[in-house]
Motif scaffolding. Sequence first.
Motif, PDB file in Angstrom:
ATOM      1  N   SER A  23       0.827  -1.214   0.000  1.00  0.00           N
ATOM      2  CA  SER A  23       0.000   0.000   0.000  1.00  0.00           C
ATOM      3  C   SER A  23       0.857   1.258   0.000  1.00  0.00           C
ATOM      4  O   SER A  23       0.547   2.230  -0.702  1.00  0.00           O
ATOM      5  N   GLU A  24       1.928   1.250   0.761  1.00  0.00           N
ATOM      6  CA  GLU A  24       2.834   2.402   0.785  1.00  0.00           C
ATOM      7  C   GLU A  24       3.523   2.574  -0.565  1.00  0.00           C
ATOM      8  O   GLU A  24       3.720   3.702  -1.031  1.00  0.00           O
ATOM      9  N   VAL A  25       3.869   1.464  -1.202  1.00  0.00           N
ATOM     10  CA  VAL A  25       4.491   1.523  -2.527  1.00  0.00           C
ATOM     11  C   VAL A  25       3.516   2.112  -3.543  1.00  0.00           C
ATOM     12  O   VAL A  25       3.895   2.942  -4.376  1.00  0.00           O
ATOM     13  N   ALA A  35      -0.622  -2.613 -11.559  1.00  0.00           N
ATOM     14  CA  ALA A  35       0.685  -2.183 -12.064  1.00  0.00           C
ATOM     15  C   ALA A  35       1.804  -2.694 -11.160  1.00  0.00           C
ATOM     16  O   ALA A  35       2.858  -3.125 -11.646  1.00  0.00           O
ATOM     17  N   LEU A  36       1.582  -2.665  -9.852  1.00  0.00           N
ATOM     18  CA  LEU A  36       2.584  -3.194  -8.922  1.00  0.00           C
ATOM     19  C   LEU A  36       2.784  -4.684  -9.156  1.00  0.00           C
ATOM     20  O   LEU A  36       3.920  -5.171  -9.203  1.00  0.00           O
ATOM     21  N   LYS A  55       3.130  -7.735   0.453  1.00  0.00           N
ATOM     22  CA  LYS A  55       4.545  -7.867   0.125  1.00  0.00           C
ATOM     23  C   LYS A  55       5.276  -6.705   0.779  1.00  0.00           C
ATOM     24  O   LYS A  55       4.722  -5.627   0.942  1.00  0.00           O
ATOM     25  N   LEU A  56       6.527  -6.922   1.143  1.00  0.00           N
ATOM     26  CA  LEU A  56       7.352  -5.881   1.741  1.00  0.00           C
ATOM     27  C   LEU A  56       8.501  -5.555   0.797  1.00  0.00           C
ATOM     28  O   LEU A  56       9.107  -6.458   0.217  1.00  0.00           O
ATOM     29  N   PHE A  57       8.805  -4.257   0.676  1.00  0.00           N
ATOM     30  CA  PHE A  57       9.826  -3.787  -0.252  1.00  0.00           C
ATOM     31  C   PHE A  57      10.808  -2.873   0.466  1.00  0.00           C
ATOM     32  O   PHE A  57      10.447  -2.198   1.430  1.00  0.00           O
ATOM     33  N   LEU A  58      12.041  -2.824  -0.042  1.00  0.00           N
ATOM     34  CA  LEU A  58      13.035  -1.891   0.479  1.00  0.00           C
ATOM     35  C   LEU A  58      12.780  -0.503  -0.108  1.00  0.00           C
ATOM     36  O   LEU A  58      12.538  -0.353  -1.304  1.00  0.00           O
TER      37      LEU A  58
END
Length: 81
Positions: A23-25, A35-36, A55-58
């Motif tokens: 969601s933050e991405v 799109a993500l 999912k978690l992203f840097l």
Amino acid sequence: MGYKVETKDEFIALVQTEILTSSEVLNELQISRQALGSLVKRGKLVPVKELSRDKLFLREDIESRKAASQELNAKYRPYDE
């Protein structure tokens, strides 16, 4: 980029600032969930962890992708600005 963490508090601070949820991405890149999913499927973004519903992203990967997107928009869609 290297990360050095010596205490639990430092680790918590690091995670809170450097790890983004899907969601933050979406908000950061101003893209849709579809799109993500496409970026992940094509290997343009790689999650550091996949959970059952998220999912978690840097952050550095997201910022890099954002910069690349801005360059592409400037090159191929100059009339949008």
